[in-house]
Design an enzyme around this catalytic site. Structure first.
Site, PDB file in Angstrom:
ATOM      1  N   LYS A 153      -9.073  10.974  32.521  1.00 51.78           N
ATOM      2  CA  LYS A 153      -7.634  10.960  33.207  1.00 51.78           C
ATOM      3  C   LYS A 153      -6.774  10.517  32.251  1.00 51.78           C
ATOM      4  CE  LYS A 153      -5.367   8.268  35.914  1.00 51.78           C
ATOM      5  NZ  LYS A 153      -3.999   8.873  35.505  1.00 51.78           N
ATOM      6  N   GLU A 228      -9.273  -2.358  27.508  1.00 48.25           N
ATOM      7  CA  GLU A 228      -8.466  -2.775  26.624  1.00 48.25           C
ATOM      8  C   GLU A 228      -7.068  -3.015  27.390  1.00 48.25           C
ATOM      9  OE1 GLU A 228      -9.433  -3.270  23.457  1.00 48.25           O
ATOM     10  OE2 GLU A 228     -10.937  -1.951  23.048  1.00 48.25           O
ATOM     11  N   CYS A 262       0.324  -2.327  22.667  1.00 47.73           N
ATOM     12  CA  CYS A 262      -0.449  -3.461  23.184  1.00 47.73           C
ATOM     13  C   CYS A 262      -0.562  -4.479  21.935  1.00 47.73           C
ATOM     14  CB  CYS A 262      -1.648  -3.053  23.633  1.00 47.73           C
ATOM     15  SG  CYS A 262      -2.772  -1.972  22.602  1.00 47.73           S
ATOM     16  N   GLU A 355       4.111  -9.800  28.332  1.00 48.59           N
ATOM     17  CA  GLU A 355       4.253  -8.742  27.678  1.00 48.59           C
ATOM     18  C   GLU A 355       5.569  -7.927  28.090  1.00 48.59           C
ATOM     19  OE1 GLU A 355       1.228  -5.466  28.133  1.00 48.59           O
ATOM     20  OE2 GLU A 355       1.236  -5.527  26.131  1.00 48.59           O
TER      21      GLU A 355
HETATM   22  P1  NAD Z   1      -1.535   1.425  33.788  1.00 53.20           P
HETATM   23  O1  NAD Z   1      -2.296   0.105  34.006  1.00 53.20           O
HETATM   24  O2  NAD Z   1      -0.300   1.395  34.769  1.00 53.20           O
HETATM   25  O3  NAD Z   1      -1.991   2.731  33.728  1.00 53.20           O
HETATM   26  C1  NAD Z   1      -3.359   3.163  32.723  1.00 53.20           C
HETATM   27  C2  NAD Z   1      -3.875   4.090  33.292  1.00 53.20           C
HETATM   28  O4  NAD Z   1      -4.408   3.563  34.439  1.00 53.20           O
HETATM   29  C3  NAD Z   1      -3.016   5.357  33.826  1.00 53.20           C
HETATM   30  O5  NAD Z   1      -3.751   6.594  33.470  1.00 53.20           O
HETATM   31  C4  NAD Z   1      -3.077   5.140  35.162  1.00 53.20           C
HETATM   32  O6  NAD Z   1      -2.658   6.293  35.889  1.00 53.20           O
HETATM   33  C5  NAD Z   1      -4.141   4.538  35.526  1.00 53.20           C
HETATM   34  N1  NAD Z   1      -4.388   3.677  36.871  1.00 53.20           N
HETATM   35  C6  NAD Z   1      -3.312   3.132  37.411  1.00 53.20           C
HETATM   36  N2  NAD Z   1      -3.927   2.701  38.868  1.00 53.20           N
HETATM   37  C7  NAD Z   1      -5.265   2.779  38.579  1.00 53.20           C
HETATM   38  C8  NAD Z   1      -6.057   2.285  39.602  1.00 53.20           C
HETATM   39  N3  NAD Z   1      -5.815   1.694  40.823  1.00 53.20           N
HETATM   40  N4  NAD Z   1      -7.336   2.890  39.437  1.00 53.20           N
HETATM   41  C9  NAD Z   1      -7.751   3.512  38.249  1.00 53.20           C
HETATM   42  N5  NAD Z   1      -6.711   3.844  37.388  1.00 53.20           N
HETATM   43  C10 NAD Z   1      -5.412   3.620  37.654  1.00 53.20           C
HETATM   44  O7  NAD Z   1      -0.771   1.039  32.341  1.00 53.20           O
HETATM   45  P2  NAD Z   1       0.461   1.868  31.625  1.00 53.20           P
HETATM   46  O8  NAD Z   1       1.814   1.602  32.391  1.00 53.20           O
HETATM   47  O9  NAD Z   1       0.229   3.345  31.715  1.00 53.20           O
HETATM   48  O10 NAD Z   1       0.295   1.312  30.190  1.00 53.20           O
HETATM   49  C11 NAD Z   1       0.890   0.225  29.769  1.00 53.20           C
HETATM   50  C12 NAD Z   1       0.075  -0.900  29.490  1.00 53.20           C
HETATM   51  O11 NAD Z   1      -1.362  -0.533  28.890  1.00 53.20           O
HETATM   52  C13 NAD Z   1       0.246  -2.275  29.005  1.00 53.20           C
HETATM   53  O12 NAD Z   1       0.191  -3.427  29.844  1.00 53.20           O
HETATM   54  C14 NAD Z   1      -0.353  -2.175  27.642  1.00 53.20           C
HETATM   55  O13 NAD Z   1      -0.310  -3.407  26.997  1.00 53.20           O
HETATM   56  C15 NAD Z   1      -1.705  -1.789  28.186  1.00 53.20           C
HETATM   57  N6  NAD Z   1      -2.324  -1.115  26.879  1.00 53.20           N
HETATM   58  C16 NAD Z   1      -3.320  -1.658  26.130  1.00 53.20           C
HETATM   59  C17 NAD Z   1      -3.873  -1.165  25.133  1.00 53.20           C
HETATM   60  C18 NAD Z   1      -5.128  -1.787  24.544  1.00 53.20           C
HETATM   61  O14 NAD Z   1      -5.636  -1.207  23.626  1.00 53.20           O
HETATM   62  N7  NAD Z   1      -5.365  -3.061  24.626  1.00 53.20           N
HETATM   63  C19 NAD Z   1      -3.581  -0.082  24.827  1.00 53.20           C
HETATM   64  C20 NAD Z   1      -2.546   0.614  25.203  1.00 53.20           C
HETATM   65  C21 NAD Z   1      -1.858  -0.086  26.330  1.00 53.20           C
END
Ligand code: NAD
Length: 452
Positions: A153, A228, A262, A355
């Site tokens: 997804k 991650e 991140c 963050e």
């Molecule tokens: P998010 O957690 O809102 O969304 C990430 C993904 O999860 C999206 O595809 C979203 O649709 C999905 N999602 C949201 N709610 C969900 C649920 N209840 N069940 C299952 N899936 C769900 O994060 P974002 O806003 O898309 O990304 C930013 C965040 O991601 C930042 O906090 C960043 O640090 C983190 N990030 C971490 C890494 C890493 O490798 N550590 C890499 C990239 C981003």
């Protein structure tokens, strides 16, 4: 239901994408489960050949994939090109790795003992919007190589490259339903992955808040997880560092991808004795960051992903925050945000602990090595970080002391496909990439064969 993908540099519609609902997601998972026995039975050499063909398709389309990423995510064209090439390289790496994924032969009494690496089944991969292509590849390449089928997804905001990658996989000969991309909402499609008993593992990259929900949900059916999550990484500058290089590179260690990374080194810890000199060197470096239309080759930083993200980042810079200096942004449409350097008053300031996920770096002084390590570790996160010193002994001591999964000494090393990547503490669980990643897409099976 459709979702409008918006170009963050122009605020114009790119494409309207149909979202999957829960029934579609469940049906796709069932198809992935049905095709799994066939895919795991494909010989290692043939699976490797198919992944290499997939990699070649990606290579032939680097420019197209990069252009899509510029449009949907506002990534600079040079970054976007590197991201498509990263997918290619990760596919080649795991195509090569799967034929060398050796089991053990363990000395035992009364017979022979051997281990096998068995695939898990269906792997659900949930991807964020900040690096849509590489993060997808870090999951699907080892998962497919190990003999699992995949449902993926993409984030709502950035589905286009993942959709194209699935088409390239099919063109390369990977059978239908082995790798499916399902655009949809996290709360619907992502949640369906977490709930469905036929998903054996979730690979999730995103916010720590959603990561915690996924970890809790996965417990119901004992799914394996790789998480991650967020970061608040430190860039530690000692007084014996090459200050010119440290200052010239610090902006790129945090403002790359407009800080939506991140691994962004968003806390700049500077030894007090060189603070003034370092800040004098840092100011022109920050002002020199070229922010602008992401399609231009010379652009170094594009816009934020959305109006909502810009509002969120701006909310950190209230009247209590001391702004040291900023860079510049273009006028007109686009979710631009100036590269911004702020000074924290205490280590507990919000700009030191949370963050921000935007182009904001917080500067804070330290007096000695012990304090530098203590400050770096004063975080719920532990993903990345950099250490600048010409004293190799100190560099190694500090690297061993900092609680983070991916560190660099005298550089801001990007994630490499051939080395492990992942976080300590609330930055996640497990490691992606590198020589050990296949272990997290397989189960170890032990077999004892009696010889007497
Ligand atoms: P998010 O957690 O809102 O969304 C990430 C993904 O999860 C999206 O595809 C979203 O649709 C999905 N999602 C949201 N709610 C969900 C649920 N209840 N069940 C299952 N899936 C769900 O994060 P974002 O806003 O898309 O990304 C930013 C965040 O991601 C930042 O906090 C960043 O640090 C983190 N990030 C971490 C890494 C890493 O490798 N550590 C890499 C990239 C981003």
């Amino acid at each position: 239901m459709n979702y409008d993908v918006i170009n963050p540099a122009t605020e114009q519609l790119v494409e309207s994408i149909e979202m999957n609902d829960e029934d579609c997601a469940n049906a796709a998972i069932e198809r992935a489960a049905a095709v799994y026995p066939r895919w795991r039975a494909v010989s290692h050499a043939d699976r490797a050949r198919l992944l290499r063909r997939f990699a070649e398709r990606v290579d032939a389309e680097v420019e197209n994939l990069a252009a899509l990423e510029v449009r949907e995510a506002g990534h600079t064209i040079s970054n976007a090109r590197g991201e498509a090439q990263n997918v290619r390289d990760v596919l080649h790496y795991f195509a090569g790795a799967i034929e060398r994924h050796l089991g053990d032969q363990i000395p035992v009494d009364g017979g022979i003992d051997i281990t096998f690496h068995e695939p898990l089944g269906v792997v659900g991969i949930i991807v964020p919007w900040n690096f849509p292509m590489p993060i997808a590849g870090w999951g699907f390449a080892p998962a497919l190589a190990a003999g699992n089928t995949v449902v993926l997804k993409p984030a709502e905001l950035t589905p286009l490259t993942a959709i194209r990658l699935a088409a390239l996989a099919h063109e390369a000969g990977i059978p239908p339903d082995v790798f499916q991309v399902l655009p949809g909402k996290g709360s619907i499609v992502g949640q369906a992955f977490v709930d469905h008993p036929k998903i054996a593992k979730i690979v999730f990259t995103g916010s720590s808040a959603v990561g915690k929900q996924i970890m809790a949900g996965a417990a119901n059916t004992m799914k394996r997880i790789t998480l991650e999550l967020g970061g608040k990484s430190a860039n530690i500058i000692f007084d014996d560092a090459d200050l010119e290089r440290a200052a010239a590179t610090a902006p790129y260690g945090v403002f790359d991808n407009a800080g939506q990374d991140c691994c962004a080194r968003s806390r700049l810890l500077v030894q007090r004795s060189v603070m003034d000199k370092f800040m004098t060197l840092l100011e022109p470096a920050v002002q020199g960051v070229k922010v602008g239309a992401p399609g231009y080759e010379s652009t170094e930083m594009g816009p934020l992903i959305s109006a909502q993200q810009r509002k969120r980042v701006a909310s950190f810079l209230d009247d209590s925050v001391d702004i040291a200096f900023t860079g510049t942004i273009p006028a007109g449409a686009g979710y631009w945000f100036k590269p911004t350097v702020v000074l924290a008053k205490t280590a507990q300031d919000r700009v030191m602990t949370e963050e921000i996920f935007g182009p904001v770096v917080t500067v804070f002084p330290f007096d000695d090595e012990a304090e530098a390590i203590a400050l770096a570790n004063d975080s719920i996160y532990g993903l990345s970080g950099s250490i600048w010193t010409e004293n190799i002994g100190r560099g190694l001591r500090v690297a061993r002391g900092v609680e983070a999964g991916a560190l660099s000494l005298n550089s801001h090393s990007a994630v490499r496909y051939n080395t492990p990547f992942g976080g300590f503490k609330q930055s996640g669980i497990g490691r992606e990439l590198g020589p050990h990643a296949l272990a997290s897409f397989t189960e170890t099976k032990n077999l004892f064969i009696a010889t007497s």
